[in-house]
Design an enzyme around this catalytic site. Structure first.
Site, short mmCIF file in Angstrom:
data_model
loop_
_atom_site.label_atom_id
_atom_site.label_comp_id
_atom_site.label_asym_id
_atom_site.label_seq_id
_atom_site.Cartn_x
_atom_site.Cartn_y
_atom_site.Cartn_z
N ARG A 29 -79.87 -1.74 -3.07
CA ARG A 29 -78.99 -3.23 -3.75
C ARG A 29 -79.59 -4.17 -3.88
O ARG A 29 -80.25 -5.19 -2.08
CB ARG A 29 -77.94 -3.38 -3.60
CG ARG A 29 -77.33 -2.54 -4.04
CD ARG A 29 -75.42 -2.54 -4.21
NE ARG A 29 -74.61 -1.22 -4.34
CZ ARG A 29 -74.69 0.00 -4.84
NH1 ARG A 29 -75.34 -0.90 -6.62
NH2 ARG A 29 -73.72 0.80 -5.36
N ASN A 87 -93.03 -5.20 -12.29
CA ASN A 87 -93.54 -6.60 -12.27
C ASN A 87 -94.74 -6.46 -11.54
O ASN A 87 -94.58 -5.65 -10.36
CB ASN A 87 -92.32 -7.67 -11.74
CG ASN A 87 -91.12 -7.89 -12.35
OD1 ASN A 87 -91.37 -7.59 -13.70
ND2 ASN A 87 -90.48 -7.93 -12.40
N VAL A 96 -92.76 -9.85 -4.54
CA VAL A 96 -92.37 -9.00 -3.31
C VAL A 96 -93.88 -7.83 -3.52
O VAL A 96 -93.72 -6.59 -4.59
CB VAL A 96 -91.78 -8.16 -2.96
CG1 VAL A 96 -91.50 -7.18 -2.19
CG2 VAL A 96 -89.88 -9.05 -3.03
N HIS A 100 -92.19 -1.70 -7.08
CA HIS A 100 -90.35 -1.69 -6.41
C HIS A 100 -90.06 -1.30 -8.46
O HIS A 100 -90.64 -2.59 -8.86
CB HIS A 100 -89.64 -2.95 -6.19
CG HIS A 100 -90.10 -3.58 -6.06
ND1 HIS A 100 -90.98 -4.58 -5.75
CD2 HIS A 100 -89.49 -4.89 -7.20
CE1 HIS A 100 -91.47 -5.51 -6.13
NE2 HIS A 100 -90.26 -5.75 -7.26
N HIS A 102 -87.51 -1.85 -11.00
CA HIS A 102 -85.93 -2.57 -11.42
C HIS A 102 -85.21 -1.73 -11.91
O HIS A 102 -85.80 -1.72 -13.44
CB HIS A 102 -86.14 -3.99 -11.65
CG HIS A 102 -86.95 -4.78 -10.94
ND1 HIS A 102 -85.95 -5.64 -9.81
CD2 HIS A 102 -87.93 -5.09 -10.84
CE1 HIS A 102 -86.79 -6.89 -9.65
NE2 HIS A 102 -88.19 -5.71 -9.52
P1 AMP Z 1 -90.07 -9.12 -7.83
O1 AMP Z 1 -89.99 -10.08 -8.23
O2 AMP Z 1 -90.63 -7.74 -9.72
O3 AMP Z 1 -91.33 -8.59 -7.24
O4 AMP Z 1 -89.00 -8.48 -7.26
C1 AMP Z 1 -88.63 -8.81 -5.80
C2 AMP Z 1 -87.15 -8.15 -5.63
O5 AMP Z 1 -86.97 -7.66 -4.29
C3 AMP Z 1 -86.16 -10.13 -6.38
O6 AMP Z 1 -85.48 -9.00 -7.72
C4 AMP Z 1 -85.47 -10.21 -5.41
O7 AMP Z 1 -84.20 -10.25 -5.29
C5 AMP Z 1 -86.04 -8.70 -3.99
N1 AMP Z 1 -85.44 -9.03 -2.34
C6 AMP Z 1 -86.43 -9.71 -1.89
N2 AMP Z 1 -85.87 -9.77 -0.49
C7 AMP Z 1 -84.89 -8.23 -0.72
C8 AMP Z 1 -84.38 -7.61 0.47
N3 AMP Z 1 -84.35 -7.94 1.96
N4 AMP Z 1 -83.10 -7.05 0.66
C9 AMP Z 1 -83.17 -6.32 -1.38
N5 AMP Z 1 -84.07 -7.44 -2.34
C10 AMP Z 1 -84.58 -7.82 -1.39
#
Ligand code: AMP
Length: 114
Positions: A29, A87, A96, A100, A102
């Site tokens: 999540r 993204n 990040v 990943h 979403h």
């Molecule tokens: P993006 O902006 O597409 O790179 O999405 C990165 C996502 O990772 C964001 O929606 C953050 O809220 C989520 N995120 C960052 N750190 C963590 C974590 N430790 N556990 C779960 N989600 C995270």
């Protein structure tokens, strides 16, 4: 990747709210959810971004999507619907740098995007 937060979640070095794990992917999540259901499906191996994908990764990317579909059913949002987003880099909003997918659902998504 020693400093990658998602590698650390995959390896269990930091905690994540994990909903699925198999030999190829881990799903957990989102810590800052943008929808009632917001789950990230990440490959267990480190890949910085979509720009770094190679042809050998195609089965992995397919597995990420079928995993998302299965989790959507598990979460009870398959019929109501959901959005899948990946993204890439700054203009794509990537924060990040471990790819990943979403999975967002549980409420109507806004449109248009961008
Ligand atoms: P993006 O902006 O597409 O790179 O999405 C990165 C996502 O990772 C964001 O929606 C953050 O809220 C989520 N995120 C960052 N750190 C963590 C974590 N430790 N556990 C779960 N989600 C995270």
């Amino acid at each position: 990747m020693t400093d990658c937060i998602f590698c650390k979640i995959v390896k269990g070095e930091i905690s994540g709210n994990i909903v699925h794990r198999d030999e190829q992917v881990t799903a957990f999540r989102d810590i800052n959810p943008s929808a009632p259901t917001h789950i990230l499906i990440v490959p267990n191996k480190h890949v910085d971004s979509v720009n770094m994908l190679i042809a050998d990764d195609e089965p992995l990317i397919g597995h990420m999507f079928t995993t998302a579909k299965n989790i959507a059913a598990q979460e009870g949002i398959a019929e109501s619907g959901y959005r899948l987003i990946m993204n890439t880099n700054a203009d794509g909003g990537q924060t990040v740098f471990h790819i990943h997918l979403h999975l967002l659902g549980g409420a109507p998504m806004k449109y248009p995007m961008g």
